[in-house]
Design a protein around this motif. Structure first.
Motif, short mmCIF file in Angstrom:
data_model
loop_
_atom_site.label_atom_id
_atom_site.label_comp_id
_atom_site.label_asym_id
_atom_site.label_seq_id
_atom_site.Cartn_x
_atom_site.Cartn_y
_atom_site.Cartn_z
N LYS A 49 -0.93 -7.79 -5.31
CA LYS A 49 -1.54 -6.38 -5.42
C LYS A 49 -0.97 -5.39 -4.91
N HIS A 50 -0.76 -4.29 -5.55
CA HIS A 50 -0.17 -2.94 -5.08
C HIS A 50 -1.09 -2.10 -5.16
N MET A 51 -1.15 -0.99 -4.35
CA MET A 51 -2.27 0.12 -4.59
C MET A 51 -1.88 1.30 -4.04
N ALA A 52 -2.08 2.53 -4.52
CA ALA A 52 -1.94 3.58 -4.22
C ALA A 52 -2.79 4.41 -3.21
N PHE A 53 -2.52 5.11 -2.18
CA PHE A 53 -3.74 5.88 -1.55
C PHE A 53 -2.74 7.19 -1.28
N VAL A 54 -3.93 8.12 -1.44
CA VAL A 54 -3.50 9.61 -1.14
C VAL A 54 -3.64 10.05 0.65
N ALA A 55 -2.87 10.40 1.22
CA ALA A 55 -3.21 10.68 2.69
C ALA A 55 -2.15 11.69 3.01
N ASP A 56 -2.68 12.76 3.84
CA ASP A 56 -1.77 13.47 4.72
C ASP A 56 -1.51 12.93 5.98
N ALA A 84 0.76 -1.13 -0.07
CA ALA A 84 -0.06 -0.04 0.03
C ALA A 84 0.93 1.39 -0.08
N VAL A 85 0.86 1.69 -1.08
CA VAL A 85 1.95 3.03 -1.27
C VAL A 85 1.00 4.33 -0.94
N SER A 108 -0.23 13.77 8.75
CA SER A 108 -0.17 14.56 9.50
C SER A 108 -1.49 14.72 10.28
N SER A 109 -2.56 14.18 9.50
CA SER A 109 -4.01 14.65 9.83
C SER A 109 -4.52 13.37 10.26
N SER A 110 -5.23 13.44 11.73
CA SER A 110 -5.88 12.30 11.93
C SER A 110 -6.85 11.71 11.27
N GLU A 111 -7.64 12.49 10.70
CA GLU A 111 -8.97 12.24 9.96
C GLU A 111 -8.33 11.55 8.65
N ASN A 112 -7.37 12.13 7.91
CA ASN A 112 -6.77 11.37 6.85
C ASN A 112 -6.36 9.98 7.18
N VAL A 113 -5.64 9.79 8.42
CA VAL A 113 -5.14 8.56 8.74
C VAL A 113 -6.08 7.62 8.89
N GLU A 114 -7.34 7.90 9.84
CA GLU A 114 -8.41 7.22 9.88
C GLU A 114 -9.00 6.56 8.80
N LYS A 115 -8.97 7.34 7.77
CA LYS A 115 -9.55 7.32 6.26
C LYS A 115 -8.85 6.38 5.65
N LEU A 116 -7.61 6.41 5.86
CA LEU A 116 -6.49 5.69 5.05
C LEU A 116 -6.75 4.23 5.63
N MET A 117 -6.89 4.06 6.97
CA MET A 117 -6.67 2.83 7.61
C MET A 117 -7.99 2.16 6.91
N SER A 118 -9.05 2.68 7.14
CA SER A 118 -10.12 1.98 6.57
C SER A 118 -10.43 1.46 5.12
N GLN A 119 -9.76 2.50 4.17
CA GLN A 119 -9.42 2.09 2.70
C GLN A 119 -8.77 1.10 2.65
N ILE A 120 -7.28 0.93 3.32
CA ILE A 120 -6.48 -0.18 3.05
C ILE A 120 -7.17 -1.53 3.69
N GLN A 121 -7.88 -1.50 4.54
CA GLN A 121 -8.64 -2.71 5.17
C GLN A 121 -9.74 -3.09 4.10
N SER A 122 -10.30 -1.85 3.50
CA SER A 122 -11.51 -2.76 2.73
C SER A 122 -10.88 -3.00 1.40
N CYS A 123 -9.73 -2.47 0.91
CA CYS A 123 -9.14 -2.99 -0.52
C CYS A 123 -8.33 -4.38 -0.24
N PHE A 124 -7.67 -4.51 0.94
CA PHE A 124 -6.92 -5.65 1.20
C PHE A 124 -7.55 -6.96 2.26
N SER A 125 -8.62 -6.40 2.72
CA SER A 125 -9.31 -7.28 3.64
C SER A 125 -8.54 -7.66 5.08
N ARG A 126 -7.61 -6.66 5.19
CA ARG A 126 -6.62 -6.92 6.55
C ARG A 126 -5.79 -5.58 6.55
#
Ligand code: NAD
Length: 255
Positions: free
Chosen positions: A61-68, A37-38, A70-88
Motif C-alpha cells: 500500500k502506498h499513500m500520499a500525505f501533504v505536510a510542510d 508514505a510519500v 518545517s512546521s511542528s504542528e504539520n509534522v505531528e499531524k503527519l505522524m499520527s495520519q501515517i500511524q492510523s493509515c498503516f498501524s505502525r
C-alpha cells in the motif's frame, strides 16, 4: 534468479517524495518491497508519485500525505495520519524535502537565509525527531533514517551560503542523532549528492551544466536514481553496521 527484495513489508516515509531525488527514492524503495508514505508540500506531486508506485504490482500500500516539514504542528499531524493509515510508524525515513534561495553573501536577505534554514535544517530535525520518537515508543529494535545533505555543505558553493550552512547542519545533526539513537537500534546516515539532474537544478543555465559536467571525474551529471540506489542500501540490512556516515554521491566531484 531474481534478487531478494530487501525491504519487503517495511514502511518507508519519503519527504519531498513528489519530485526529483525523493520521487526516485520512493520508486526504488517500493521496488525493494517497501510500502511508501510519500510526503510533500505539493499535493498533486505527491499523488503523482503514488500513482507511479501503484503500477509496480508489489501489492504494497502506498499513500500520499501533504505536510510542510518545517512546521511542528504539520509534522505531528503527519505522524499520527501515517500511524492510523498503516498501524505502525515508518521504520525507514528518507528526508529529501529541501529548497534553495540562491544569492551571493553581499546581497542575501535575512528572509532568504531563514527560509532555507527553516526547511532544510529545522525540517530535517523535526522529521528525524518525530520518527525517532515514534520508533522508540513502538518498542522496535530497528530503524533507518537517511537525511539528504549536500556536498555543498562540506565544500561551500558560490551564491549558496544559506543552503551550504543548512546542509552542513544536516550532516552534524545526522551524526549526533546516530550517536543518540544507536542504543535503540536506529541508524542515522546522510547522503551528500553532488550535481543531480532534478527540477532543483534544471533552473541552472545549460552553459553552466555543461561546465560542471566537464569537472566531474565520472564525466556526467548525476541521475536521481544514482542517489536512490545509495538510499536503498542505507535503508536495508546490507548497511546494518553503518551509522553516522555521510556518503558522497558526486561522480568524484570535489575529491
Ligand atoms: P526537488 O526540488 O526536485 O524536490 C524537492 C521536493 O521537496 C519538492 O517536491 C518540494 O515540493 C518538496 N518540499 C519543499 N519544501 C517542502 C516542505 N517544507 N515540506 C514538504 N515538502 C517540501 O529537489 P531535489 O533535487 O530532488 O532535491 C532533494 C534533496 O536533495 C534536497 O534536500 C536537496 O537539497 C538535496 N540535494 C539535491 C541536489 C541536486 O543536485 N539536485 C544536490 C545535493 C543535495
Amino acid at each position: 534468479m531474481a534478487a531478494p527484495l530487501r525491504l519487503m513489508r517495511r514502511l518507508a516515509m519519503v519527504t519531498g517524495g513528489g519530485s526529483g531525488i525523493g520521487q526516485a527514492v520512493a520508486q526504488r524503495l517500493a521496488k525493494e518491497g517497501a510500502a511508501i508514505a510519500v510526503v510533500d508540500l505539493n499535493e498533486s506531486a505527491a499523488n503523482e508519485t503514488v500513482q507511479m508506485l501503484s503500477c509496480d504490482q508489489s501489492g504494497q500500500k502506498h499513500m500520499a500525505f501533504v505536510a510542510d516539514i518545517s512546521s511542528s504542528e504539520n509534522v505531528e499531524k503527519l505522524m499520527s495520519q501515517i500511524q492510523s493509515c498503516f498501524s505502525r510508524p515508518p521504520c525507514i525515513s528518507v528526508n529529501s524535502a529541501g529548497i534553495t534561495r540562491d544569492e551571493f553573501l553581499l546581497r542575501l536577505t535575512e528572509e532568504a537565509f531563514d527560509t532555507v534554514l527553516k526547511v532544510n535544517l529545522k525540517g530535517t530535525f523535526l522529521i528525524t525527531q518525530a520518527v525517532a520518537r515514534a520508533l522508540v515508543a513502538s518498542g522496535t529494535s530497528q530503524g533507518s533514517i537517511i537525511n539528504l545533505g549536500s556536498i555543498v555543505g562540506k565544500v561551500g558553493n558560490l551564491g549558496q551560503i544559506n543552503y551550504a550552512a543548512s546542509k552542513a547542519g544536516v550532516e552534524a545533526l545526522t551524526k549526533t542523532a546516530a550517536k543518540e539513537l544507536a542504543r535503540y537500534g536506529i541508524r542515522c546516515n546522510s547522503v551528500l549528492p553532488g550535481f543531480i539532474n532534478t527540477p532543483m537544478t534544471q533552473k541552472v543555465p545549460q552553459k553552466v551544466l555543461d561546465k560542471v559536467a566537464g569537472m566531474i571525474p565520472l564525466g556526467r551529471l548525476g541521475d536521481p536514481s544514482d542517489v536512490a540506489d545509495v538510499c536503498a542500501f542505507l535503508a536495508s540490512d546490507d548497511s546494518s553496521y553503518i551509522t553516522g556516515a555521510s556518503i558522497e554521491v558526486t561522480g568524484g566531484l570535489y575529491l
